[in-house]
Design an enzyme around this catalytic site. Structure first.
Site, PDB file in Angstrom:
ATOM      1  CE1 TYR A   1      -4.181   1.859   0.713  1.00 15.53           C
ATOM      2  CE2 TYR A   1      -2.553   3.425   1.545  1.00 15.53           C
ATOM      3  CZ  TYR A   1      -3.840   3.153   1.112  1.00 15.53           C
ATOM      4  OH  TYR A   1      -4.764   4.156   1.047  1.00 15.53           O
TER       5      TYR A   1
ATOM      6  CG  PHE B   1      -8.156  16.042 -24.400  1.00 13.31           C
ATOM      7  CD1 PHE B   1      -8.444  15.631 -25.696  1.00 13.31           C
ATOM      8  CD2 PHE B   1      -8.618  15.268 -23.341  1.00 13.31           C
ATOM      9  CE1 PHE B   1      -9.175  14.473 -25.920  1.00 13.31           C
ATOM     10  CE2 PHE B   1      -9.341  14.107 -23.563  1.00 13.31           C
ATOM     11  CZ  PHE B   1      -9.620  13.704 -24.851  1.00 13.31           C
ATOM     12  CG  ASP B   2     -12.797  16.435 -25.337  1.00 17.67           C
ATOM     13  OD1 ASP B   2     -11.983  16.988 -26.099  1.00 17.67           O
ATOM     14  OD2 ASP B   2     -13.580  15.556 -25.685  1.00 17.67           O
TER      15      ASP B   2
ATOM     16  CG  ASP C   1      -2.562  17.266 -21.869  1.00 20.76           C
ATOM     17  OD1 ASP C   1      -2.100  16.114 -21.808  1.00 20.76           O
ATOM     18  OD2 ASP C   1      -3.742  17.500 -22.164  1.00 20.76           O
TER      19      ASP C   1
ATOM     20  CB  ALA D   1      -1.633  12.499 -23.826  1.00 22.17           C
TER      21      ALA D   1
ATOM     22  CE  LYS E   1      -4.783   9.585 -24.655  1.00 19.15           C
ATOM     23  NZ  LYS E   1      -5.549   9.735 -23.424  1.00 19.15           N
TER      24      LYS E   1
ATOM     25  CG  HIS F   1     -18.720  13.197 -27.717  1.00 17.74           C
ATOM     26  ND1 HIS F   1     -18.557  14.092 -26.689  1.00 17.74           N
ATOM     27  CD2 HIS F   1     -17.637  12.402 -27.695  1.00 17.74           C
ATOM     28  CE1 HIS F   1     -17.406  13.842 -26.083  1.00 17.74           C
ATOM     29  NE2 HIS F   1     -16.821  12.820 -26.674  1.00 17.74           N
TER      30      HIS F   1
HETATM   31  N1  F0G Z   1      -4.860  15.035 -22.622  1.00 20.95           N
HETATM   32  C1  F0G Z   1      -4.912  14.654 -23.908  1.00 20.95           C
HETATM   33  C2  F0G Z   1      -4.152  15.419 -24.936  1.00 20.95           C
HETATM   34  C3  F0G Z   1      -5.679  13.538 -24.282  1.00 20.95           C
HETATM   35  O1  F0G Z   1      -5.733  13.179 -25.563  1.00 20.95           O
HETATM   36  C4  F0G Z   1      -6.383  12.827 -23.275  1.00 20.95           C
HETATM   37  C5  F0G Z   1      -7.201  11.669 -23.610  1.00 20.95           C
HETATM   38  C6  F0G Z   1      -6.282  13.265 -21.946  1.00 20.95           C
HETATM   39  C7  F0G Z   1      -5.502  14.379 -21.652  1.00 20.95           C
HETATM   40  C8  F0G Z   1      -7.000  12.581 -20.826  1.00 20.95           C
HETATM   41  O2  F0G Z   1      -6.383  11.388 -20.503  1.00 20.95           O
HETATM   42  O3  F0G Z   1      -8.075   9.619 -21.052  1.00 20.95           O
HETATM   43  O4  F0G Z   1      -6.095   9.150 -19.602  1.00 20.95           O
HETATM   44  O5  F0G Z   1      -7.946  10.533 -18.768  1.00 20.95           O
HETATM   45  N2  F0G Z   1      -7.522  11.371 -24.789  1.00 20.95           N
HETATM   46  C9  F0G Z   1      -8.256  10.202 -25.255  1.00 20.95           C
HETATM   47  C10 F0G Z   1      -8.536  10.338 -26.728  1.00 20.95           C
HETATM   48  C11 F0G Z   1      -9.446   9.842 -24.446  1.00 20.95           C
HETATM   49  O6  F0G Z   1      -9.298   9.512 -27.260  1.00 20.95           O
HETATM   50  O7  F0G Z   1      -7.980  11.238 -27.371  1.00 20.95           O
HETATM   51  P1  F0G Z   1      -7.169  10.108 -19.962  1.00 20.95           P
END
Ligand code: F0G
Length: 459
Positions: free
Chosen positions: A72, A124-125, A214, A216, A257, A449
């Site tokens: 843990y 990103f969203d 960010d 990814a 990713k 979506h």
């Molecule tokens: N930042 C970027 C640039 C991303 O593309 C994503 C996720 C995230 C943050 C969030 O990361 O999914 O691990 O919580 N992108 C995926 C996509 C979902 O389909 O582009 P996560």
């Protein structure tokens, strides 16, 4: 004769793919309310929905999982992960999280408050969601070139320094940090140049602000710097990554990713105050500081994945596959966000389905047609994803309407790329016959979506 390029790995384990008939797919589409998120993966032949968590791990990663320490607190797996991240990025402080949005939630809980402004390049969203849910504002400072899909520009993900400087000059006291997304997913997996990262850091320094990456797809970004930016051709991917992070103060990471794992994320930083602040939110949201929502074995697989992906062989194989698919689309004249980015092709649906009005969602219509044609699942990054304007409740038709076809890492072969391209060509060849799209019959207020229900418009 010069030998052709080929994958830098061979395949040890395989998973069967299932084909289906057009009649079956028609039925499944109806049952899914024409929303491809509602399809069972068994009903998909080639899945291009996302490159997130869909990659194949290597033999070394699977072997590392056996070394997982599930304690843990104080897990040895955590220290192996931390050592790797520090070695690659130079960041001394590391907090693991269950995925990228977990990292955003933890770090932004410390940094973002109501009324704040966070400038960046096409957040990103989930990043935008974590800013806006705190009643703060995400301001997009991406270069204008990114909006023209047919314009060739080597670093279409760049931040426009003039736009950034203006936001900083006008709102300095409301800005907790600047965020740079590498690569810029929303603009089409487009890279940010080293020169631009350096410029952003200099502007942020001038206003005494910190920069968060960010991250990814940071390795894809490094590959584009190596292959497109003067002065980097002879540097290793690891050297380029190290330099990239000298222009950042912290990073949030979705390890699903470029970490080459199916689940995971982390925050890393060079600043003790960021670390101490974020720590307070890690424990209630994600878990204790040496696991953050991950198994010990997940952290071991991630440590190996990060090391493996920052080797040229691996990342080159990945990018060249995406470029292989793009070259096929060039052959067929199918328009997409140019030049192709790192993880996906973004087909410009507005330019393909010219008979389908915006109100009938061309990119979603194209996604449905491609599934109907060959069981290939893409993802609409367009007018449905853009949600409605919070004030007027009108659909937002101002941006691009794209069909994103993501390529999973180390999963499909170039034969599958040929199938994707041929299926898209078949749809493209009958584009003039496609006169109608879809209408929304049910939707949620935010992030509609994922769950939206649609119906085809017949006349
Ligand atoms: N930042 C970027 C640039 C991303 O593309 C994503 C996720 C995230 C943050 C969030 O990361 O999914 O691990 O919580 N992108 C995926 C996509 C979902 O389909 O582009 P996560």
């Amino acid at each position: 004769m010069e030998l052709p390029f080929a994958e830098s790995w061979k395949i040890k384990m395989v998973e069967p793919l299932r084909k289906s008939t057009r009649e079956e797919r028609e039925q499944w589409l109806k049952e899914a309310h024409y929303n491809l998120f509602n399809l069972k993966s068994d009903h998909v032949y080639i899945d291009c929905l996302t490159d997130s968590g869909t990659g194949a791990m290597s033999d070394r990663q699977w072997a590392a999982m056996m070394m997982g320490d599930e304690s843990y607190a104080g897990s040895a797996s955590f220290f192996r992960l931390k050592e790797t991240i520090t070695r690659l990025t130079g960041f001394e402080y590391v907090i693991p999280t269950h995925q990228g949005r977990g990292a955003e939630n933890v770090l932004f809980s410390h940094l973002v408050k109501a009324g704040d402004i966070v400038p960046g390049n096409s957040h990103f969203d989930t990043t935008k969601g974590h800013i806006e849910s705190r009643k703060a504002f995400a301001i997009d400072c991406t270069i204008d070139e990114a909006k023209d899909t047919q314009l060739e520009h080597p670093f279409k993900g760049n931040v426009d320094p003039a736009k950034l400087e203006k936001v900083l000059a006008e709102n300095a006291d409301k800005i907790p940090f600047v965020i740079v997304t590498v690569t810029n997913n929303t603009a089409g997996g487009q890279p940010v140049s080293m020169e631009n990262l350096r410029a952003v850091k200099a502007i942020a320094d001038k206003y005494n602000k910190r920069v968060v990456f960010d991250s990814a797809r940071f390795v894809e970004n490094a590959y584009f710097i190596k292959t497109r930016e003067a002065g980097y051709a002879d540097k290793t991917i690891k050297e380029i990554v190290k330099e990239m992070y000298t222009y950042a103060d912290a990073m949030t990471m979705s390890a699903k990713k470029d970490g080459l794992v199916n689940m995971g994320g982390f925050i890393a930083t060079r600043h003790e105050d960021f670390y101490e602040g974020a720590k307070r939110f890690c424990i209630p949201f994600e878990g204790f500081l040496t696991y953050g929502g991950l198994n010990g074995r997940d952290m071991d697989a991630l440590a190996v994945g990060l090391d493996e992906n920052t080797e040229l062989d691996n990342i080159e194989t990945r990018i060249k596959q995406v470029q292989y698919l793009a070259a096929k689309l060039d052959e067929y004249g199918i328009p997409y966000q140019r030049p192709v980015g790192g993880h996906a092709i973004f087909v410009d649906a507005d330019r393909v389905l010219t008979n389908v009005p915006k109100e009938e969602f061309p990119a979603q219509t194209l996604a449905i047609e491609l599934y109907r044609e060959a069981g290939i699942r893409g993802c609409e990054i367009g007018y449905i994803l853009a949600d409605r304007d919070p004030v007027t409740r009108e659909n937002r038709f101002g941006g691009l309407d794209l069909l994103r076809l993501c390529i999973a890492r180390r999963v499909y072969t170039n034969n599958h790329m040929d199938v994707i391209a041929a299926a898209l060509k078949n749809v493209y060849d009958r584009r003039d016959e496609i006169k109608h799209g879809v209408k929304i019959v049910w939707e949620t207020e935010l992030m509609r979506h994922f769950t939206v229900k649609l119906a085809p418009i017949t006349e």
